[in-house]
Design an enzyme around this catalytic site. Structure first.
Site, PDB file in Angstrom:
ATOM      1  N   CYS B 314      32.045  -8.814 -15.040  1.00 22.17           N
ATOM      2  CA  CYS B 314      32.233 -10.207 -14.636  1.00 22.17           C
ATOM      3  C   CYS B 314      33.008 -10.262 -13.319  1.00 22.17           C
ATOM      4  CB  CYS B 314      32.992 -10.948 -15.743  1.00 22.17           C
ATOM      5  SG  CYS B 314      33.369 -12.652 -15.342  1.00 22.17           S
ATOM      6  N   TRP B 317      30.773  -9.204 -10.591  1.00 22.85           N
ATOM      7  CA  TRP B 317      29.759 -10.238 -10.332  1.00 22.85           C
ATOM      8  C   TRP B 317      30.270 -11.232  -9.285  1.00 22.85           C
ATOM      9  CZ3 TRP B 317      29.648 -15.544 -10.661  1.00 22.85           C
ATOM     10  CH2 TRP B 317      28.385 -16.149 -10.616  1.00 22.85           C
ATOM     11  N   HIS B 318      31.596 -11.472  -9.312  1.00 24.89           N
ATOM     12  CA  HIS B 318      32.151 -12.451  -8.373  1.00 24.89           C
ATOM     13  C   HIS B 318      32.209 -11.916  -6.949  1.00 24.89           C
ATOM     14  CE1 HIS B 318      33.451 -14.540 -12.034  1.00 24.89           C
ATOM     15  NE2 HIS B 318      33.535 -15.606 -11.287  1.00 24.89           N
ATOM     16  N   GLY B 319      32.279 -10.627  -6.795  1.00 26.23           N
ATOM     17  CA  GLY B 319      32.316 -10.093  -5.440  1.00 26.23           C
ATOM     18  C   GLY B 319      32.397  -8.584  -5.457  1.00 26.23           C
TER      19      GLY B 319
END
Lengths: 526, 467
Positions: B314, B317-319
């Site tokens: 997760c 996934w954000h960066g």
């Protein structure tokens, strides 16, 4: 319920269309005039590239739309006024004092912290001071070998004269010397350059009245007179036969600063007005203007006193009125902007002055942009950044200079466009705001030779400038400086072709559209 | 193109609304698809092909999975997941991998950075949910490529969510009805989101950026806390504002998108926080990763392992940066630590302390999330506990300004769930009707304020570059 929802839809649709439709329909003011006040070109919508350059194209389209937003100047003004009402500056390079006085922070443009940016706390790294001293000493030495004296004058920033008016967050307890004082000290320590810092004289004269405009970076006519008196006294130490500046001054009021540079930075030039003391110096016979200073050309004066020195003065925007106070001191004097024409030995030798005097404004002394290119170049390369803790570069974004495109008066301009065939065009009564400082620029694309003539009166003397151009594209521009001019300005153009008349002062020029043929004469501006 | 830009508000949206409602119903999907592709192409140009490629391969995989059975179905599903993850992996993580494993090549300029197409994380996850739902029999396969294309590319949720499952809007794509009441509700929701973004998040961004920008040089403790508070407000109102605008735009065109935020800062545990924050992402990870990994069925250690895996991914996934990985692991660790107390009823008097714990834990997470690298995150955390060099203060950096104070106050109030207004009794429609009428001037006021802010953002004079 349905009526409320329908009303919401109607309001929403109106909002979505309000962004640009009023401009297209002519219901909102032309945004071009506003962009002119920002001194930059309007972004144009280029043709779609359909390939490489797509991202740049979409960005250009968005910027073009931004420039044409309906009521953009009014919305910007509303936003900025709301922020100012809360004591917050809308721009990082303009500070607002507790009493509403605006200050300019040139260093902030370059990403330095706010506290580094004003003269009262700026501390030069020693290598920078040494470089400044070396460059100016080299100038002095070169001039001395040619029998010319060299003098430097530092004109303080507003914040150095009125540090008490700065925002509290910039007030520091142990206040170092001003940038001007540091430069003058360095020159005295390491060179033989004669230097004068006007800060003490101006601080001492604070009781006389406002020496600087509240909404402009420049000094008021009173500040100029105080500065002129200090410079005159300083020059008399070297040339005792020079007359002192008379102390009998006539007092008046000047309404509206000359340029409102800080208010313009905030997009609020239409909102700010201030009244400042205006002084005239009695029994100070004006020097004769022998060459009108327009554009990059210097302004030249002469007097009948052949026994007095002649002076070549390099200056910037602080000097307009000062030139008229100082010129009577000299037999001949020549005042030239050093931001456009730096120290040029060949020109100086050709004119043969007794003394070369450079007037530096304190905020330029921080960067020396333009006038001392050696130091400016080193500053640009960050050569001095690491040597002083107060010059720590932080990542808060500087004002984005790359946004938009700078307006180049020599290459761009519009506002009044038209054309004519074999005609003479006259525009008379060009009206400028009192003390306005404006550019008038005429560009031609002509199949025939063009002759341009502009005439007005300055200090009671008629002045006429003429220029002739060959067929083709050409441009000519005149710097109109109302503090010295009586007006009215009369413009006369003879030739054929299409033309563009540009001025940042939109109110100064009547709206002109379409082609003009025959022998047109434009009506006087009421 | 972002929703809060003049080009979207004053050109794209009015043109699209006019074209959409002027079109016959059968053509409206095509209008939306073309508009969505144009919306994406505006910012990404040739990289629109990446999204078109994603649409094409997932259409093919979906058809293949639906036709196949048994092992073949499983293989097609694995291939579909691998293809989607490969697409995401290459565009999003290739640069990080190169910097990690081949730093010399990157430093020498031999590695040409891979462009990250905007929204690729969102549309890839949507596409993954489609093929996985088809494979699991939770959703029917779509035979019309235009409809699947519209699902993946639908512009309101394309670049910042919410992550919409195929099953949630498949029927609306096929047949939907745009009523006056629903579209007006969409306008209201869009306006709320616009206000959150332009009037709160953008205002808070200035002090937050200044504080985090000065962190490496050394922040005073008070400046660090103020900057963190501003950033916490900024990220929530920015992200939830964008989701509000997406949901509102969806309603304008007859879609109902899932909610993405439910007052996350009101949570009293990190577990609850993740039920309120970016709900469509957390449920996506729960349904497609956490539960298939075994969820919490294998004992505490296995649950902790699963949480670590899920939140590490997760975070990434954000960066594509190590700070995001650490941020994800931080959240995963906190959730794992909370597991033993899950389901127990805490005394009422502990509520403020639990709330404070969540705010602190989330705040520490935001420092990791916002910082460009771990070193600057550590510098910021040191400043928070008063152990930094303390060079720059809040006053010196101009962090505490009336607009920031005002925006933070509004943000704090709006972060707390409001109780429903008392009804006027029975089934009286008066409050609802009054609310609808009051929404008109309220929305107009917000639009004018946003317009003022947007116009001010275009002001950039060249007063000192005149000559």
């Amino acid at each position: 319920m349905r009526v409320a929802d329908a009303a919401l839809w109607l309001a929403f649709a109106s909002f979505l269309l309000a962004g640009w439709l009023p401009v297209r329909l002519g219901w909102a003011p032309d945004p071009a005039a506003a962009a002119l006040r920002e001194h930059r070109r309007l972004h144009e919508c280029p043709a779609a590239p359909w390939g490489a350059g797509w991202t740049n194209w979409t960005r250009e389209v968005e910027l073009a739309l931004h420039d044409r937003l309906a009521w953009r100047p009014q919305l910007i003004a509303a936003h900025h006024r709301a922020l100012l009402a809360m004591g917050v500056s809308p721009r990082p390079d303009v500070f607002v004092g507790p009493d509403g006085t605006l200050f300019y922070d040139e260093l902030r443009r370059r990403g330095y912290r706010p506290a580094d940016g004003y003269g009262a706390t700026f501390a030069f790294p020693e290598p920078q001071l040494r470089l400044i001293a070396r460059v100016l000493e080299e100038r002095r030495h070169w001039l001395e070998t040619h029998g010319i004296e060299y003098r430097v004058v530092l004109i303080p920033d507003k914040q150095s004269v009125y540090p008490d008016r700065l925002p509290p967050e910039l007030a520091v307890g142990a206040q170092p010397r001003s940038a001007a004082a540091q430069v003058v000290d360095a020159l005295r320590r390491w060179t033989r350059v004669e230097a004068l810092d006007l800060t003490p004289a101006l601080r001492a004269a604070r009781g006389l009245g406002e020496l600087y405009y509240r909404y402009d970076t420049h000094w008021t006519p009173l500040g100029v007179a105080v500065g002129a008196a200090a410079i005159t006294d300083w020059l008399r130490e070297r040339w005792p036969h020079l007359p002192p500046l008379p102390t009998a001054w006539t007092w008046g009021e000047q309404v509206g600063p000359p340029y409102l540079d800080l208010a313009r930075l905030l997009g609020l030039e239409a909102w700010y007005r201030e009244t400042v003391p205006s002084v005239g110096i009695e029994n100070w016979p004006p020097a004769r203007v022998v060459r009108a200073g327009t554009g990059t050309d210097p302004i030249e004066f002469t007097t009948d006193h052949a026994d007095r020195p002649s002076a070549w003065v390099l200056h910037d925007s602080f000097t307009g009125l000062l030139a008229h106070h100082l010129a009577p001191l000299f037999h001949r004097s020549r005042f030239q902007w050093h931001t456009r024409a730096s120290f040029r030995p060949a020109d100086i030798l050709a004119w043969r002055p007794t003394v070369v005097m450079e007037l530096f404004v304190e905020r330029h002394a921080n960067l020396w942009r333009g006038n001392v290119p050696e130091v400016a170049a080193a500053s640009e390369q960050g050569a001095f950044d690491a040597s002083d803790r107060r010059l720590v570069f932080v990542s808060s974004p500087p004002v984005a200079e790359e946004e938009g495109t700078r307006l180049d008066p020599l290459a761009d301009g519009w506002l009044v466009q038209g054309g004519m065939q074999g005609a003479t065009l006259r525009l008379a009564g060009l009206r400028l705001e009192p003390n306005a400082d404006a550019i008038l620029r005429i560009a031609w694309d002509s199949p025939t030779p063009i002759r341009v003539e502009i005439s007005w009166r300055r200090a009671g003397r008629p002045i006429r400038l003429t220029a002739s151009f060959d067929a083709g594209r050409s441009a000519w521009w005149v710097r109109l400086s109302a503090p010295h001019d009586d007006g009215p300005y009369r413009l006369r153009v003879t030739g054929s072709g299409s033309f563009t008349l540009f001025t940042p002062e939109a109110r100064a020029v009547p709206r002109w559209e379409g082609s003009v043929a025959g022998e047109p004469t434009l009506p006087e501006v009421p | 193109m972002v929703f809060s830009s003049p080009i979207f508000l004053f050109l794209f949206l009015p043109a699209l609304l006019a074209a959409y409602f002027a079109s016959p119903r059968p053509a409206r999907n095509a209008v939306l698809l073309v508009a969505s592709l144009l919306f994406y192409a505006w910012g990404e140009g040739p990289y629109t092909a990446v999204m078109l490629g994603s649409i094409a391969i997932n259409y093919v995989f979906g058809r293949a999975i639906s036709r196949a059975g048994g092992v073949a179905r499983r293989r097609w599903t694995v291939a579909a997941v691998a293809a989607n993850l490969a697409l995401l992996g290459w565009f999003k993580y290739a640069n990080l991998a190169a910097e990690t494993w081949f730093p010399a090549a990157v430093a020498a300029g031999r590695w040409k950075p891979v462009h990250l197409p905007i929204g690729i994380s969102f549309f890839t996850f949507q596409a993954l949910s489609y093929v996985l739902d088809v494979a699991a029999g939770r959703a029917r396969v779509e035979r019309n490529p235009l409809r699947l294309g519209l699902y993946i590319s639908l512009f309101p949720q394309l670049i910042a969510g919410p992550i919409v499952r195929w099953g949630e809007i498949a029927s609306a794509i096929q047949r939907r009805r745009e009523t006056l009441a629903a579209t007006a509700a969409g306008i209201r929701r869009f306006t709320i989101g616009l206000a959150k973004k332009v009037l709160i998040a953008n205002v808070l961004a200035e002090p937050a950026d200044a504080a985090f920008g000065a962190a490496s040089a050394g922040l005073e403790q008070s400046a660090a806390w103020w900057g963190l508070a501003c950033y916490a407000g900024q990220i929530y109102f920015d992200f939830s504002g964008y989701s509000d605008m997406a949901i509102g735009l969806g309603r304008l065109f007859g879609f109902e998108f899932p909610e993405n935020f439910r007052h996350p800062y009101a949570a009293r545990s990190m577990t609850e926080f993740w039920r309120r924050w970016h709900i469509t992402l957390s449920t996506w990870f729960r349904d497609y990763l956490y539960i298939p990994l075994g969820g919490n069925r294998g004992g505490p250690l296995r649950t902790a392992r699963n949480l670590a895996i899920v939140f590490a991914l997760c975070g990434l996934w954000h960066g594509a940066a190590w700070t995001f990985l650490v941020w994800g692991l931080w959240h995963g660790a906190l959730l794992a630590l909370e597991r033993p107390w899950r389901g127990r009823r805490a005394p009422a008097w502990t509520a403020p302390f639990r709330h404070l714990y969540v705010l602190l834990a989330v705040g520490v997470g935001w420092v990791l999330f916002r910082s460009a690298e771990l070193a600057s995150a550590l510098a910021y955390l040191r400043a928070l506990i008063g152990m930094g060099p303390g060079v720059s203060g809040a006053r010196e950096l101009g962090l505490i300004t009336p607009p920031a104070i005002l925006a933070l106050m509004v943000a704090a109030i709006a972060s707390v769930p409001s109780r429903r207004p008392p009804t006027m009794g029975g089934r009286s429609p008066v409050p609802a009707m009054m609310g609808r009428w009051l929404s008109v001037p309220a929305c107009v006021a917000v639009w004018v304020l946003c317009w003022v802010r947007l116009a001010a953002g275009t002001h950039n004079p060249f007063i000192y570059f005149r000559f």
